[in-house]
Design a protein around this motif. Structure first.
Motif, PDB file in Angstrom:
ATOM      1  N   GLY A   1       0.840  -1.199   0.000  1.00  0.00           N
ATOM      2  CA  GLY A   1       0.000   0.000   0.000  1.00  0.00           C
ATOM      3  C   GLY A   1       0.862   1.230   0.000  1.00  0.00           C
ATOM      4  N   THR A   2       0.385   2.271   0.660  1.00  0.00           N
ATOM      5  CA  THR A   2       1.106   3.544   0.650  1.00  0.00           C
ATOM      6  C   THR A   2       1.786   3.868   1.977  1.00  0.00           C
ATOM      7  N   ASP A   3       1.903   2.874   2.838  1.00  0.00           N
ATOM      8  CA  ASP A   3       2.613   3.054   4.108  1.00  0.00           C
ATOM      9  C   ASP A   3       4.080   2.706   3.901  1.00  0.00           C
TER      10      ASP A   3
ATOM     11  N   HIS B   1       2.003   2.888  15.890  1.00  0.00           N
ATOM     12  CA  HIS B   1       0.848   2.199  16.454  1.00  0.00           C
ATOM     13  C   HIS B   1      -0.254   3.229  16.739  1.00  0.00           C
ATOM     14  N   TYR B   2      -1.484   2.867  16.412  1.00  0.00           N
ATOM     15  CA  TYR B   2      -2.599   3.801  16.517  1.00  0.00           C
ATOM     16  C   TYR B   2      -3.766   3.172  17.280  1.00  0.00           C
TER      17      TYR B   2
ATOM     18  N   VAL C   1      -8.351  -0.751  20.495  1.00  0.00           N
ATOM     19  CA  VAL C   1      -7.068  -1.406  20.734  1.00  0.00           C
ATOM     20  C   VAL C   1      -5.968  -0.506  20.194  1.00  0.00           C
ATOM     21  N   LEU C   2      -4.745  -0.775  20.620  1.00  0.00           N
ATOM     22  CA  LEU C   2      -3.572  -0.133  20.043  1.00  0.00           C
ATOM     23  C   LEU C   2      -2.942  -1.139  19.096  1.00  0.00           C
ATOM     24  N   ALA C   3      -2.776  -0.769  17.828  1.00  0.00           N
ATOM     25  CA  ALA C   3      -2.293  -1.716  16.832  1.00  0.00           C
ATOM     26  C   ALA C   3      -1.368  -1.017  15.845  1.00  0.00           C
ATOM     27  N   PRO C   4      -0.420  -1.774  15.247  1.00  0.00           N
ATOM     28  CA  PRO C   4       0.476  -1.185  14.248  1.00  0.00           C
ATOM     29  C   PRO C   4      -0.262  -0.955  12.938  1.00  0.00           C
ATOM     30  N   ASN C   5       0.000   0.165  12.317  1.00  0.00           N
ATOM     31  CA  ASN C   5      -0.615   0.487  11.034  1.00  0.00           C
ATOM     32  C   ASN C   5      -0.152  -0.510   9.980  1.00  0.00           C
TER      33      ASN C   5
ATOM     34  N   ALA D   1      -6.886   2.293   8.149  1.00  0.00           N
ATOM     35  CA  ALA D   1      -6.968   3.760   8.148  1.00  0.00           C
ATOM     36  C   ALA D   1      -8.359   4.226   8.577  1.00  0.00           C
ATOM     37  N   ALA D   2      -9.392   3.567   8.065  1.00  0.00           N
ATOM     38  CA  ALA D   2     -10.753   3.963   8.418  1.00  0.00           C
ATOM     39  C   ALA D   2     -11.046   3.687   9.888  1.00  0.00           C
TER      40      ALA D   2
END
Length: 487
Positions: free
Chosen positions: A137-139, A410-411, A420-424, A431-432
């Motif tokens: 993707g774009t990350d 992490h977001y 939850v806190l999770a890595p992008n 993203a949504a």
């Protein structure tokens, strides 16, 4: 030679736990530092760095893989960020001497993607080739998949691949030799590209190590990287042996019309960046460039040693500093600064960018992550678990996402409506799920509430102290869904 005049959930938690073991905690006070000193790491040769959508990203030579990335919103945060593996596909034949990875954001056959260009081989210097991996993707954090060895059937020897677009045409720059490896002096080559992993022309040598400052220790031209400004195109490259203190940077300028013609490139007769005994900097080279967060400053990233006796190994550390432009349009890279020099952070880096979310109806409690779940607690330990960066939403402008201060990348996201806190992972779904619209507080307009981006009938709220997204229909729910953003 003189230059011409220039123009002016389970598996997820297991993975998260493994990542957590790599993370070095970043105190909130550190994240707000407005100055810094070099280096950015304890070992970091061949650095490549950029600033993209609110974060710095840094990659350095991993030697044998995996290729890792550091990410943080601030320079100080970057100094403490974990090196997260982003690419691990290294089968026999390209699993040794993994050198000088660069990552470029390019519009390819699959749309805009990040591409990693790196050198690797079977172990002998003669095996080195340039390879390409593409992001899903774009990350910039990937994941990445292997696209191939860029020289194709030509199978040229080469290291230090880098990309530049001149006009509408994309080109690959690299360090190579005529034919295969025969011990010839490595030179700077260029070829046109039809895709981010395919060359479309034969190669041209545009610089060979001939001047006295290019031949100290070993005649060498390597690490080419383009620098464009005011309509001009330059190539900055590393010269002489990296094993010695006289590794340095030289400069080419495109002064002709055809980049594939050696006659179109003019070499500056003197190096543009080199050792400074007075500042205790030796062997500065293998650089990249990036702009400040607000786009007003130009910065160089490079590696260097602190002793003349150190060589081409893990003692090299990553350093950065701002540079300027001469009146004739050429870059003025200056002199490498000492590791004791205090520098201001790049312009536009937000001081105090990290905040806490205070519960409106339980003001002694703050939002925090704990074992990657999200809740409100009165006592947050370690304190960094309760600090987040409110950045432009991953799903688009006019929204916000919450990035952890001690787990960069992490977001906060909803999963089954729980937070939850999770890595992008770079997906549109992530993203949504990790994006919210900030509104006036539902219980107090002077505070804030956060509406789910993809479930607009739901708001972020605490329930039994755990955070989730819910429909809000009662006064209690409105208070639960209201927060004060504090620093």
């Amino acid at each position: 030679m003189s230059l011409t005049r220039r123009r002016l959930p389970g598996l997820l938690l297991t993975l998260l736990a493994l990542l957590a073991s790599l993370v070095v905690s970043v105190p909130a006070a550190q994240a707000q530092t407005a100055t810094f000193t070099n280096p950015l790491n304890s070992s970091g040769p061949d650095p490549w760095m950029t600033y993209h959508q609110g974060n710095y990203y840094l990659m350095t030579t991993p030697w044998n893989g995996p290729i890792t990335m550091r990410r943080a919103a601030t320079i100080d945060g970057l100094k403490h960020a974990a090196a997260v593996p982003v690419y691990s596909d290294f089968p026999a034949g390209r699993d040794k001497n993994v050198w000088a990875p660069e990552f470029h954001y390019l519009n390819g056959p699959n749309g805009w993607r990040w591409y990693i260009y790196y050198s690797a081989g079977a172990g002998g210097i003669e095996d080195q080739r340039v390879h390409v991996a593409e992001s899903a993707g774009t990350d910039p954090m990937g994941p990445y998949t292997y696209k191939g060895m860029i020289f194709g059937a030509s199978n040229w020897w080469g290291i230090d691949g880098s990309v530049v677009t001149i006009g509408t045409q994309r080109y690959l720059l690299w360090s190579g030799v005529p034919g295969q490896w025969t011990g010839a002096d490595p030179s700077i080559y260029i070829a046109a590209m039809t895709s981010p992993w395919t060359l479309s022309t034969q190669r041209t040598a545009i610089s060979t190590p001939q001047l006295s400052w290019e031949t100290q220790g070993t005649p060498m031209n390597e690490g080419p990287v383009a620098l464009q400004h005011g309509g001009d195109t330059f190539v900055v490259y590393s010269a002489s042996a990296c094993q010695g203190p006289d590794y340095k940077l030289g400069l080419l300028e495109l002064t002709g019309a055809n980049p594939l013609s050696a006659a179109s490139w003019t070499k500056r007769p003197q190096p543009v960046f080199q050792r400074s005994d007075a500042n205790g900097v030796y062997g500065p080279g293998h650089n990249g460039f990036f702009t400040s967060p607000d786009g007003t400053e130009h910065w160089i990233v490079y590696h260097a040693n602190t002793s003349a006796s150190q060589g081409c190994g893990s003692t090299r550390t990553t350093r950065i500093q701002e540079f300027t432009w001469n009146a004739d349009g050429t870059p003025n890279l200056g002199t490498p600064v000492s590791v004791s020099t205090v520098l201001p952070v790049p312009s536009g880096e937000t001081v105090g960018a990290y905040n806490r979310l205070q519960s409106y109806n339980f003001p002694s409690r703050y939002v925090r992550h704990a074992d990657f779940d999200v809740r409100i607690d009165a006592s947050v330990s370690p304190a960094q678990d309760g600090w987040f960066r409110l950045r432009t939403g991953l799903a688009g402008t006019g929204t916000v996402s919450f990035e952890s201060v001690n787990y960069p990348g992490h977001y906060l996201r909803h999963s089954g409506f729980d937070l939850v806190l999770a890595p992008n992972d770079g997906t549109a779904q992530f993203a949504a799920d990790a994006t919210f619209r900030r509104t006036a507080g539902l219980a107090d307009a002077t505070a804030a509430s956060f509406q789910s981006y993809n479930y607009p009938d739901r708001y972020l709220r605490h329930y039994d102290y755990l955070l989730r997204i819910d429909t809000i229909t009662t006064a209690t729910a409105r208070a639960d869904a209201t927060f004060r953003v504090t620093s």
